[in-house]
Design a protein around this motif. Sequence first.
Motif, mmCIF file in Angstrom:
data_model
loop_
_atom_site.group_PDB
_atom_site.id
_atom_site.type_symbol
_atom_site.label_atom_id
_atom_site.label_comp_id
_atom_site.label_asym_id
_atom_site.label_seq_id
_atom_site.Cartn_x
_atom_site.Cartn_y
_atom_site.Cartn_z
ATOM 1 N N GLU A 157 0.868 -1.234 -0.124
ATOM 2 C CA GLU A 157 -0.054 -0.102 0.078
ATOM 3 C C GLU A 157 0.720 1.287 0.005
ATOM 4 O OE1 GLU A 157 -2.512 -0.125 3.282
ATOM 5 O OE2 GLU A 157 -3.808 -2.022 2.483
ATOM 6 N N ASN A 158 1.907 1.391 0.917
ATOM 7 C CA ASN A 158 2.480 2.607 1.172
ATOM 8 C C ASN A 158 3.578 2.793 -0.125
ATOM 9 O OD1 ASN A 158 1.076 3.175 3.255
ATOM 10 N ND2 ASN A 158 2.621 1.989 4.809
ATOM 11 N N ALA A 159 4.136 1.763 -0.798
ATOM 12 C CA ALA A 159 5.242 2.011 -1.681
ATOM 13 C C ALA A 159 4.485 1.133 -3.169
ATOM 14 C CB ALA A 159 6.476 1.300 -1.378
ATOM 15 N N SER A 160 3.350 1.533 -3.286
ATOM 16 C CA SER A 160 2.894 0.993 -4.558
ATOM 17 C C SER A 160 3.076 1.599 -5.931
ATOM 18 C CB SER A 160 1.139 1.084 -4.375
ATOM 19 O OG SER A 160 0.724 2.409 -4.180
ATOM 20 N N ALA A 161 3.347 2.695 -5.843
ATOM 21 C CA ALA A 161 4.053 3.481 -7.179
ATOM 22 C C ALA A 161 5.502 3.937 -6.766
ATOM 23 C CB ALA A 161 3.209 4.369 -7.482
ATOM 24 N N PHE A 162 6.371 3.217 -6.621
ATOM 25 C CA PHE A 162 7.934 3.884 -6.423
ATOM 26 C C PHE A 162 8.734 3.988 -7.770
ATOM 27 C CE2 PHE A 162 12.214 3.363 -4.916
ATOM 28 C CZ PHE A 162 12.339 4.143 -4.066
ATOM 29 N N ARG A 163 9.190 5.061 -7.772
ATOM 30 C CA ARG A 163 10.073 5.632 -9.010
ATOM 31 C C ARG A 163 11.480 5.382 -8.921
ATOM 32 N NH1 ARG A 163 5.193 7.859 -8.324
ATOM 33 N NH2 ARG A 163 4.064 8.382 -9.808
ATOM 34 N N VAL A 164 12.038 4.836 -9.919
ATOM 35 C CA VAL A 164 13.648 4.808 -10.017
ATOM 36 C C VAL A 164 13.998 5.196 -11.280
ATOM 37 C CG1 VAL A 164 13.766 2.645 -8.581
ATOM 38 C CG2 VAL A 164 13.441 2.578 -11.052
ATOM 39 N N PRO A 165 15.290 5.540 -11.299
ATOM 40 C CA PRO A 165 15.804 6.161 -12.715
ATOM 41 C C PRO A 165 15.690 5.519 -13.626
ATOM 42 C CG PRO A 165 17.539 6.639 -10.898
ATOM 43 C CD PRO A 165 16.316 5.779 -10.304
ATOM 44 N N ARG A 166 15.303 5.869 -14.688
ATOM 45 C CA ARG A 166 15.068 5.005 -16.116
ATOM 46 C C ARG A 166 16.193 4.058 -16.454
ATOM 47 N NH1 ARG A 166 11.680 2.167 -19.077
ATOM 48 N NH2 ARG A 166 11.868 2.534 -21.114
ATOM 49 N N ARG A 167 15.887 2.890 -16.751
ATOM 50 C CA ARG A 167 16.452 1.688 -17.026
ATOM 51 C C ARG A 167 17.883 1.461 -16.447
ATOM 52 N NH1 ARG A 167 16.091 2.832 -23.442
ATOM 53 N NH2 ARG A 167 13.973 2.183 -23.766
ATOM 54 N N CYS A 168 17.967 1.694 -15.005
ATOM 55 C CA CYS A 168 18.705 1.773 -14.103
ATOM 56 C C CYS A 168 18.766 0.149 -13.625
ATOM 57 C CB CYS A 168 18.912 2.742 -13.073
ATOM 58 S SG CYS A 168 17.812 2.479 -11.761
ATOM 59 N N LEU A 169 17.810 -0.600 -14.024
ATOM 60 C CA LEU A 169 17.728 -1.841 -13.257
ATOM 61 C C LEU A 169 17.316 -2.926 -14.271
ATOM 62 C CD1 LEU A 169 17.327 -3.518 -10.693
ATOM 63 C CD2 LEU A 169 15.266 -2.857 -10.435
ATOM 64 N N LYS A 170 17.972 -4.002 -14.004
ATOM 65 C CA LYS A 170 17.365 -5.203 -14.775
ATOM 66 C C LYS A 170 17.263 -6.183 -13.591
ATOM 67 C CE LYS A 170 18.956 -4.522 -19.421
ATOM 68 N NZ LYS A 170 19.817 -5.261 -20.361
ATOM 69 N N PHE A 171 15.991 -6.339 -12.880
ATOM 70 C CA PHE A 171 15.731 -7.047 -11.627
ATOM 71 C C PHE A 171 16.174 -8.561 -11.695
ATOM 72 C CE2 PHE A 171 12.683 -3.715 -10.236
ATOM 73 C CZ PHE A 171 13.499 -3.503 -9.006
ATOM 74 N N ARG A 172 16.122 -9.068 -13.113
ATOM 75 C CA ARG A 172 16.308 -10.536 -13.098
ATOM 76 C C ARG A 172 17.652 -10.900 -12.858
ATOM 77 N NH1 ARG A 172 17.247 -14.901 -12.868
ATOM 78 N NH2 ARG A 172 16.182 -16.799 -13.905
ATOM 79 N N MET A 173 18.664 -9.754 -13.258
ATOM 80 C CA MET A 173 20.044 -9.890 -13.301
ATOM 81 C C MET A 173 20.508 -9.852 -11.863
ATOM 82 S SD MET A 173 21.470 -8.066 -16.768
ATOM 83 C CE MET A 173 21.021 -8.856 -18.369
ATOM 84 N N CYS A 174 20.188 -9.273 -10.958
ATOM 85 C CA CYS A 174 20.424 -8.983 -9.640
ATOM 86 C C CYS A 174 19.888 -9.873 -8.443
ATOM 87 C CB CYS A 174 20.131 -7.309 -9.300
ATOM 88 S SG CYS A 174 20.628 -6.301 -10.406
ATOM 89 N N GLN A 175 20.886 -10.115 -7.640
ATOM 90 C CA GLN A 175 20.144 -11.087 -6.605
ATOM 91 C C GLN A 175 19.940 -10.112 -5.317
ATOM 92 O OE1 GLN A 175 23.155 -12.888 -4.217
ATOM 93 N NE2 GLN A 175 21.959 -14.111 -3.063
ATOM 94 N N ALA A 176 18.825 -10.357 -4.931
ATOM 95 C CA ALA A 176 18.262 -9.562 -3.613
ATOM 96 C C ALA A 176 19.025 -10.023 -2.430
ATOM 97 C CB ALA A 176 16.809 -9.737 -3.526
ATOM 98 N N VAL A 177 19.225 -9.015 -1.345
ATOM 99 C CA VAL A 177 19.893 -9.340 -0.258
ATOM 100 C C VAL A 177 19.000 -9.266 1.046
ATOM 101 C CG1 VAL A 177 21.754 -8.683 1.443
ATOM 102 C CG2 VAL A 177 22.221 -9.053 -1.321
ATOM 103 N N TYR A 178 18.963 -9.989 2.126
ATOM 104 C CA TYR A 178 18.281 -9.795 3.188
ATOM 105 C C TYR A 178 19.249 -9.954 4.390
ATOM 106 C CZ TYR A 178 15.087 -10.918 7.478
ATOM 107 O OH TYR A 178 14.346 -10.836 8.251
#
Length: 387
Positions: free
Chosen positions: A184-205
Amino acid sequence: MESKIEEEIIIQEILPRLPIKSLFRFKLVSKKWLNLITHDPLFLAHHSHKGPSRTNITSPSYFSCKSELFFSTDDCYQFKWCKPNFLTGVMDDVMGSTNGLVYGVCSGYRKIFICNPITKHTVYVPNPEKQLTLSLACNPCNPSTGFTIVNPIFLREENDGTHNVDVFQFRVYSSKMGEWRESENASAFRVPRRCLKFRMCQAVYTGRKKVYWSLMRHILWFDIEEDVAGLVECPDHGNFVRPDEDGSFTEIGECDGAVSYSCMTRNGNIEIWLLIEKDNEFEWAKKHTVRLQRIIEEKWNVVSEICNGLNIKKGKNVAVALANRHHVKPLPYSGGEVLWFLIKTLNDLHKVLSFNLRTQELKLINEDGTIEPPLYPFMPTLLPCPT
């Protein structure tokens, strides 16, 4: 006279201190030992998080999903993983690892799996939208807390008046609720254009309440308790060599509850930074700087064959040439005295090297180049997956 060690001492004092590879063999001693090593919750918790073996076996270690191999600085601790039946092909569907658990999508992408590759214990989550960008937050030490899966999804492109930006929303799955929901609180989050290819990055917890993704020049974070997201700029200053676009490498890892950021500078240095967070305020602190050129000069016998194969001769620009041609990549840092990095050869084989900060020892891990990226930091555990 014959001496005999009491069984209580063996079970309570000796077995919990043995490395996991040895415990695999000791399962065959008796049904009692098999039961103890595989199912006893007190034994598993003690072994995985208290005994001296925790430091020895997990500092540091990595998991190559395509090679189905675990390896660490301990030569005795390198062994193959027999992948579960639900994984097929070359294991491109493994997304990452968290606290000793490997997660990803099953064939057809209709299910998400969370698997402990040591015990083979696996749980499944429905994936109705065939989501491929995942982050797992869980703590096997406390199964009652369950687990959370976070999925950032691209919505659209916008112009904020100055630049084009990508708009994302977050979908969250909680094992306690047993269903997906939209943040709900982060339903429309904006990031710099094409700075990310999520499938190529491992997430970290990091073991707290946030998950992180590397966005090349930024770190994206999402708070799984408060449903808020944010963006942190990396400590770049224009001096870092960015990873290429092959999707084989990650930059971030977890170190002592903080996000670690591994990078190469254009002058051939490896830098390790930690992202220190307090009340959603972030600050970068440099942990290590390693002069790769000096290491290569002093340990030329270790890397000479690799460099000669790349037509790079011993001299003052070896590290710079390796860095700027994208042949060398530092691996995520998980703490300890050892830094890891890869050198990619012309035939696309990857040589894994470790450097001990204390002893200054440079070591080539795989002579034959059979370890394939991506490589995920990994903490072996005998604890089951949370449900």
